[in-house]
Motif scaffolding. Structure first.
Motif, PDB file in Angstrom:
ATOM      1  N   ILE A 173       0.849  -1.194   0.000  1.00  0.00           N
ATOM      2  CA  ILE A 173       0.000   0.000   0.000  1.00  0.00           C
ATOM      3  C   ILE A 173       0.887   1.247   0.000  1.00  0.00           C
ATOM      4  O   ILE A 173       1.769   1.380   0.855  1.00  0.00           O
ATOM      5  N   PRO A 174       0.682   2.177  -0.942  1.00  0.00           N
ATOM      6  CA  PRO A 174       1.488   3.407  -0.955  1.00  0.00           C
ATOM      7  C   PRO A 174       1.294   4.210   0.334  1.00  0.00           C
ATOM      8  O   PRO A 174       0.202   4.307   0.871  1.00  0.00           O
ATOM      9  N   GLY A 175       2.399   4.769   0.817  1.00  0.00           N
ATOM     10  CA  GLY A 175       2.321   5.604   2.003  1.00  0.00           C
ATOM     11  C   GLY A 175       2.523   4.867   3.309  1.00  0.00           C
ATOM     12  O   GLY A 175       2.614   5.505   4.368  1.00  0.00           O
ATOM     13  N   ILE A 176       2.571   3.544   3.265  1.00  0.00           N
ATOM     14  CA  ILE A 176       2.812   2.780   4.491  1.00  0.00           C
ATOM     15  C   ILE A 176       4.253   3.024   4.946  1.00  0.00           C
ATOM     16  O   ILE A 176       5.180   2.953   4.133  1.00  0.00           O
ATOM     17  N   PRO A 177       4.459   3.341   6.213  1.00  0.00           N
ATOM     18  CA  PRO A 177       5.829   3.585   6.685  1.00  0.00           C
ATOM     19  C   PRO A 177       6.733   2.395   6.407  1.00  0.00           C
ATOM     20  O   PRO A 177       6.331   1.247   6.613  1.00  0.00           O
ATOM     21  N   PRO A 178       7.941   2.643   5.891  1.00  0.00           N
ATOM     22  CA  PRO A 178       8.866   1.522   5.636  1.00  0.00           C
ATOM     23  C   PRO A 178       9.248   0.836   6.938  1.00  0.00           C
ATOM     24  O   PRO A 178       9.454   1.477   7.965  1.00  0.00           O
ATOM     25  N   VAL A 179       9.319  -0.482   6.870  1.00  0.00           N
ATOM     26  CA  VAL A 179       9.642  -1.270   8.053  1.00  0.00           C
ATOM     27  C   VAL A 179      11.012  -1.905   7.859  1.00  0.00           C
ATOM     28  O   VAL A 179      11.242  -2.639   6.899  1.00  0.00           O
ATOM     29  N   HIS A 180      11.901  -1.598   8.777  1.00  0.00           N
ATOM     30  CA  HIS A 180      13.221  -2.223   8.768  1.00  0.00           C
ATOM     31  C   HIS A 180      13.338  -3.088  10.012  1.00  0.00           C
ATOM     32  O   HIS A 180      13.249  -2.600  11.136  1.00  0.00           O
ATOM     33  N   ILE A 181      13.483  -4.397   9.809  1.00  0.00           N
ATOM     34  CA  ILE A 181      13.568  -5.328  10.940  1.00  0.00           C
ATOM     35  C   ILE A 181      15.024  -5.455  11.369  1.00  0.00           C
ATOM     36  O   ILE A 181      15.863  -5.952  10.621  1.00  0.00           O
ATOM     37  N   ASN A 182      15.298  -5.001  12.550  1.00  0.00           N
ATOM     38  CA  ASN A 182      16.629  -5.158  13.124  1.00  0.00           C
ATOM     39  C   ASN A 182      16.749  -6.581  13.671  1.00  0.00           C
ATOM     40  O   ASN A 182      15.980  -6.977  14.540  1.00  0.00           O
TER      41      ASN A 182
END
Length: 524
Positions: free
Chosen positions: A43-52
């Protein structure tokens, strides 16, 4: 981060509703959550998720392993130790070896060391996925015990393989002598540190004036201390949490009050409910980041490599399951095995079809360093990440959705527990009531004559009728009743140890009932 807080709050609410939906439509919730994360990531606009990866290893893994070690039956773990050990160590190694040779032969640019690295990542099946699926179908107790026991140990063995392969890729060499010593230290050191930390916390619980709230706080801290202490000593944090958790679980009736035991069930079930929901959703949400890093490798080619490795894992586990049965049938002629009966050809297939991958595989893949020590990019890192994601997604969808149908279609008899569970539970209750009545009559005959409440207890245990509790009980009566409850508790624990095939879940239900009875006395 603060501006994204409403998104993550909404994510938790959505997870709760999806898990309820999964229960309603009778689908394992990890499947729905991964698909949900995958869908909203597009979905456009969804905050990017970076999994540490440190977030998963440190925050998620210790409590999930700790809760699993408390839930598993120690008796069943020991009874099936040979097949559990073979699946958790031998099968994991053979799986990693198979993946290494296939990747080296079919994937351009993959050395054997990189293949072993990928094999160590994708070799451990995920316990949460299998457990969520088995809720909807009835399987023999021995199978669920084997799967639970395997899941406690295979994470440790796969991560050990992963670490050795990571060193080989980074240094370009593999020294067998050093690897053997390191492997021995990771096994013995992890178990030793876990037992030591567990003993320390058990002593604190037992001898310091703790209450239910402090017991809960200490129980949440315990797995993190075990994991971090082991990792700081360069040994296996997974084995530390598992061994320490098994120790504390087996001794829970010695250092925890009935209030703490009952509260602990609710606290840990709620905590792991949220953690499991978040981690499977994050797997799906991380796809855009994984795909963007493929570089020169096309998405279609990467998907093909992922499907190839998935096929190796599925067929390799099924062959290993049949191999374990054949080995057991041969070995029973020379050594004592847990069960000398032939399990047939159905059980190994079902056991082999339960190889869904999950959180540990993704965390291990994400923990691969971006660069080598000389500053050059780590070879094939992005492709390994993508293949791992494909393996997780395909095994969850293919095996996760079909496993209930396979189990129902095959039909597995429970040879250890041929009688319905309710019949076994009723038999235990009758025996426990008879034991309590005998103890009351022999030890407290004088009090039995003059206390109406004790006569009600005797009547209840004599004819299994419901007891009406009086509002005010004398301290003497409470002491007698507490002693009888402890006698019943000890009798149940001894019976569980004495009867190898007795289902420990039934025993635990009765122990919980006794804890509830003890809690009632606090309000009388």
């Amino acid at each position: 981060m603060l501006e994204d807080f409403p998104f993550y709050l909404g994510l938790i609410v959505a997870i709760v509703f999806l898990i309820m939906l999964a229960e309603k439509i009778r689908v394992a919730y990890p499947v729905l959550l991964v698909l949900f994360g995958l869908a909203i990531s597009l979905i456009p606009g969804i905050p990017p998720v970076h999994i540490n990866p440190e977030l998963i290893f440190i925050i998620f893994l210790p409590p999930l392993l700790y809760e699993a070690s408390w839930a598993i039956s120690g008796k069943e773990l020991w009874r099936w130790r040979r097949i559990i050990g073979s699946f958790a160590f031998v099968v994991v190694f053979l799986t990693a070896l198979s993946v290494a040779f296939v990747a080296n032969h079919f994937i351009p640019g993959f050395s054997l060391a990189l293949g072993f690295l990928l094999g160590g990542i994708v070799s451990p099946p995920d316990a949460v996925s299998a457990g969520a699926i088995l809720k909807f179908v009835k399987v023999p107790k021995r199978m669920s015990s084997i799967l639970e026991g395997e899941s406690l140990l295979n994470d440790a063995s796969s991560l050990i393989i992963f670490r050795f392969a990571l060193i080989a890729v980074a240094t370009g060499q593999f020294i067998w002598a050093d690897a053997t010593l390191t492997f021995f230290w990771m096994l013995t050191g992890g178990v030793g540190i876990g037992l030591a930390v567990g003993w320390i916390f058990m002593t604190v619980h037992k001898y310091l004036p703790t209450d239910t709230n402090t017991d809960m706080a200490l129980s949440i801290v315990t797995p993190y201390v075990m994991y971090i202490a082991a990792e700081e000593a360069h040994t296996s944090g997974v084995l530390a949490v598992v061994s320490g958790g098994l120790l504390l679980s087996s001794k829970r009736y010695l250092f925890l009050s009935s209030s703490s035991r009952l509260r602990g069930i609710n606290v840990w079930e709620s905590l792991c409910f949220v953690l499991n929901g978040l981690v499977f959703t994050l797997i799906g949400l991380d796809l855009p980041e994984i795909t963007s890093g493929l570089g020169d490798v096309s998405v279609s080619a990467a998907i093909g490599y992922g499907l190839l490795i998935t096929a190796v894992l599925i067929f390799g586990r099924i062959l290993s399951a049949y191999g374990a049965v054949i080995t057991t049938l041969i070995a029973r002629n020379f050594i004592t095995v847990a069960d000398r009966r032939n399990p047939g050809m159905k059980v190994p297939f079902v056991l082999g079809w339960t190889g869904m991958r999950g959180v540990v595989s993704l965390a291990a893949a994400l923990s691969i360093p971006v660069q080598l020590a000389d500053g050059s990019p780590f070879p094939q890192r992005n492709l390994i990440l993508f293949i791992t994601f494909v393996v997780i997604l395909v095994t969850l969808l293919l095996q996760g959705l079909t496993l209930p149908y396979v189990i129902k279609k095959i039909g597995l008899p429970d040879v250890d527990h041929p009688d319905p569970e309710q019949d076994e539970e009723n038999a235990i209750r009758r025996e426990m009531a008879g034991h309590a009545l005998l103890h009351l009559q022999n030890k407290y005959s004088e009090q039995l004559e003059r206390q109406p409440f004790l006569r009600q207890l005797a009547a209840k245990w004599a004819d299994k009728s419901q007891l009406r509790v009086e509002e005010d009980l004398a301290k003497e009566v409470k002491d007698v009743y507490l002693d009888i409850l402890n006698q019943q508790r000890n009798w149940l624990l001894q019976k569980n140890l004495a009867e190898e095939t007795l289902d420990e879940e039934i025993i635990r239900k009765q122990l919980k009932y006794l804890d509830l009875e003890e809690e009632k006395l606090l309000f009388i």
